[in-house]
Write an enzyme that holds these catalytic residues in place. Structure first.
Site, PDB file in Angstrom:
ATOM      1  CB  CYS A   8      -1.094   0.556   0.835  1.00 29.05           C
ATOM      2  SG  CYS A   8      -0.234   0.311   2.401  1.00 29.05           S
ATOM      3  CG  ASN A  11       4.145  -1.199   5.513  1.00 31.08           C
ATOM      4  OD1 ASN A  11       5.653  -1.788   5.460  1.00 31.08           O
ATOM      5  ND2 ASN A  11       3.642  -2.169   5.203  1.00 31.08           N
ATOM      6  CB  CYS A  13      -3.846   1.503   7.083  1.00 36.13           C
ATOM      7  SG  CYS A  13      -3.949   2.967   7.845  1.00 36.13           S
ATOM      8  NE  ARG A  14      -4.625   1.154   1.441  1.00 30.13           N
ATOM      9  CZ  ARG A  14      -4.479   1.725   0.400  1.00 30.13           C
ATOM     10  NH1 ARG A  14      -4.709   1.900  -0.644  1.00 30.13           N
ATOM     11  NH2 ARG A  14      -3.452   2.648   0.216  1.00 30.13           N
ATOM     12  CB  SER A  15       0.550  -3.973   2.524  1.00 31.99           C
ATOM     13  OG  SER A  15       1.687  -2.436   3.465  1.00 31.99           O
ATOM     14  CG  ASP A 130      -5.747   5.832   3.004  1.00 29.32           C
ATOM     15  OD1 ASP A 130      -5.798   5.177   4.522  1.00 29.32           O
ATOM     16  OD2 ASP A 130      -3.827   6.077   2.603  1.00 29.32           O
TER      17      ASP A 130
END
Length: 163
Positions: A8, A11, A13-15, A130
């Site tokens: 993401c 690095n 939150c999402r990934s 995001d």
């Protein structure tokens, strides 16, 4: 060993939650000796920091502890990972550009995906949103999305590699 990288922007939150959820799914199926995963960001905004406290809270409520420290995508990643999963179109293009600049080739089709390509509920929207500037509900949505994607991507790997 099959090596998978989730990417993401920052690095945090999402990934990292995609990595944590996927690792848990791999362990539950007893495939930790066949599949390894990591995560990275396309930017250097948060290098060395732990995941955002809100995504960590959501993960903890579901029994996962996120311990990944943010890092930036590097040229070496294109040699170390078999699959790279981007959280959105912008990251997808950044990954392609970094791979070309660092190695002189684009990371191969069939190995670079938008993660939501593995989400049966995605419809035409292939972006893991995001949540960084959103409320806690957005983080909960992201968790549910990466959980669905993780299950389907793992099924894809098991079938493709006959694990």
């Amino acid at each position: 060993m099959i090596n998978v990288l989730f990417v993401c922007l920052g690095n945090i939150c999402r990934s990292p939650v995609a990595e944590g959820v996927f690792r848990d799914l791999v362990e539950k199926r007893g495939l930790q000796n066949a599949i390894r995963c990591d995560s990275a960001g396309t930017s250097s905004y948060h290098i060395g920091t732990l995941p955002d406290r809100r995504i960590s809270q959501i993960a903890r409520q579901r029994g996962l502890e996120l311990t990944h420290c943010a890092r930036k995508l590097s040229g070496d990643d294109f040699y170390q990972f078999d699959y790279i999963l981007a959280m959105d179109e912008s990251n997808f293009e950044d990954i392609r550009n970094v791979s070309y600049r660092s190695s002189g080739f684009y990371f191969p089709e069939g190995q670079l995906y938008l993660y939501r390509e593995f989400d049966q509920l995605a419809g035409e929207v292939l972006t893991v949103p995001d949540p960084y500037y959103e409320d806690i509900a957005a983080f909960e949505d992201v968790y549910e999305i990466v959980e669905r994607c993780g299950q389907n991507f793992l099924d894809f790997l098991v079938e493709k590699h006959q694990l």
